[in-house]
Design an enzyme around this catalytic site. Structure first.
Site, PDB file in Angstrom:
ATOM      1  CG  ASP A   1      -2.030   0.891   1.262  1.00 58.20           C
ATOM      2  OD1 ASP A   1      -2.331   1.475   0.219  1.00 58.20           O
ATOM      3  OD2 ASP A   1      -2.646   1.038   2.342  1.00 58.20           O
TER       4      ASP A   1
ATOM      5  CG  ASP B   1      -9.128   3.920   1.398  1.00 56.35           C
ATOM      6  OD1 ASP B   1      -8.291   3.799   0.482  1.00 56.35           O
ATOM      7  OD2 ASP B   1      -8.851   3.753   2.596  1.00 56.35           O
TER       8      ASP B   1
HETATM    9  C1  GLA Z   1      -5.219   2.780   2.858  1.00 57.12           C
HETATM   10  C2  GLA Z   1      -5.785   1.682   1.979  1.00 57.12           C
HETATM   11  C3  GLA Z   1      -6.785   0.871   2.773  1.00 57.12           C
HETATM   12  C4  GLA Z   1      -6.129   0.283   4.006  1.00 57.12           C
HETATM   13  C5  GLA Z   1      -5.470   1.375   4.829  1.00 57.12           C
HETATM   14  C6  GLA Z   1      -4.601   0.821   5.924  1.00 57.12           C
HETATM   15  O1  GLA Z   1      -6.194   3.701   3.212  1.00 57.12           O
HETATM   16  O2  GLA Z   1      -6.385   2.223   0.839  1.00 57.12           O
HETATM   17  O3  GLA Z   1      -7.330  -0.155   1.967  1.00 57.12           O
HETATM   18  O4  GLA Z   1      -5.174  -0.693   3.624  1.00 57.12           O
HETATM   19  O5  GLA Z   1      -4.634   2.214   4.039  1.00 57.12           O
HETATM   20  O6  GLA Z   1      -4.029   1.815   6.712  1.00 57.12           O
END
Ligand code: GLA
Length: 372
Positions: A143, A201
């Protein structure tokens, strides 16, 4: 067979760990709660329906790495350690996925005040990949979390680096990357990842769902077996989504051939949510590949049709989502919006409907049809 030959399916801890304000609540992510969710994947029929990857997202890490420089589980919430959790989860017949980041800071450290410490994989790529492989990990979510700002990293180089380290372990590990669509990942990620987030997200509300959907429009040419567009994990059963909205969300992800990573509390889901998530007719559409993922094929005002061709093995024809984005009922004329077909079946209700008829779709709702 290619790794991730079909869109990966599983459950991920992140959406489950969010509170009603979409803030992470790490007290929800412990070895007890994770084992309860993994057990529920088996008991509710999720695993049998195809959800095989159990993925532990951000917030499991201890502030300190161990004496070998390996990541370890949070000392209070994962008392028996991550390797033990991996082995317990795998003993249930599931596969195990884990989370890391290419830079120094995870997203939870930046946005959710998670522990200060050396959690990121920067300069630990090899030790992390080797540890994951040794523990028996089958899936890695990597990520971005602003590593360009924090560490001056270049996304393509940083994501490729972990791809190479994972490959060097010799273990089959599905590689899922997340940079929210910032750097046109569809243009380079298919070369060395199995799935890439296309967007920011997804939250459990209709507005977020429609904004995310709109950003998928141009991406259909880039998906293929082994390399999938990922419009983010499912919010089915979470937040304020109504029954109709849950169905619309799941139907849309299915025609998009999206990875299906549930994120609801599997120990307390309603029968309705469970029946949706394990519906064989919908899952068949998600998992079927006939050369192109689904795309927007018709629109008029707040009404849209997202559809895809089905392979001969799956019976051929077309799968189509009739989506009503508005707050009042909408009517689709099937012949006008989809063309001429002889039969149409409502996948959710099982009803045969006349392919020449008009169909009414409830507000913020969708109907999923198979036509031939
Ligand atoms: C980002 C990602 C999420 C999750 C969070 C974890 O926002 O897009 O899917 O993995 O980080 O902190």
């Amino acid at each position: 067979m290619t790794l991730a030959n079909r869109p990966p399916m599983g459950w991920n801890s992140w959406n489950y760990g969010l509170n009603d304000k979409n803030r992470a609540d790490f007290s929800r992510v412990t070895e007890q709660t994770m084992l309860a969710q993994a057990q529920a994947m088996v008991d509710t029929g999720m695993l049998a329906a195809g959800y095989e990857y159990f993925v532990l997202d951000d917030g499991y890490q201890n502030a300190r790495r161990d004496w070998q420089g390996r990541l370890q589980g949070h000392a209070l919430r994962f008392r028996h350690g991550i390797p033990q959790l991996v082995s317990d989860v795998k003993a249930l017949g599931l596969k195990f996925g884990i989370y890391s980041v290419p830079g120094t800071l995870t997203c939870a450290q930046q946005y959710d005040d998670y522990v200060a410490g050396d959690l990121g994989s920067l300069n630990h790529e090899r030790v992390d990949a080797e540890a994951f492989a040794e523990w028996g990990v089958d899936f890695v979510k990597y990520d971005w979390c602003r590593a360009h700002l924090n560490d001056g990293l270049d996304p393509q180089i940083a994501f490729k680096k972990m791809a190479d380290e994972l490959q060097a372990t010799g273990r089959d590990i599905v590689y899922s990357i997340s940079e929210y669509g910032l750097y046109q990942p569809h243009k380079w990620a298919p070369e060395f990842t199995n799935m890439w987030r296309t967007t920011d997200d997804l939250f459990a509300d209709w507005g977020s769902l429609m904004r995310t959907l709109d950003l998928q429009k141009e991406l259909y040419p880039y998906s293929r077996p082994g390399a999938w567009n990922d419009p983010d994990m499912l919010q089915v059963g979470n937040g304020d989504l109504t029954s109709a909205e849950n169905r619309a969300h799941f139907f849309l992800w299915a025609v998009l051939n999206a990875p299906l990573m549930a994120g609801n509390d599997l120990t307390r889901m309603t029968d309705e949510v469970r029946e949706l998530l394990i519906h064989p007719g919908v899952i068949e559409i998600d998992q079927d590949w006939s050369g192109e993922q689904g795309k927007l094929t018709w629109h008029g005002g707040n009404l849209q049709v997202w559809s895809k061709r089905m392979s001969q093995e799956a019976g051929g024809g077309v799968a189509a989502v009739l989506l009503n984005r508005s707050g009042s009922a909408g009517t689709f004329n099937l012949e006008q919006t989809l063309g001429a077909y002889s039969t149409a079946k409502d996948v959710w209700s099982g009803d045969e409907i006349s392919a020449a008829s008009s169909v009414e779709v409830e507000p913020h709702g969708a109907i999923l049809l198979r036509l031939s």
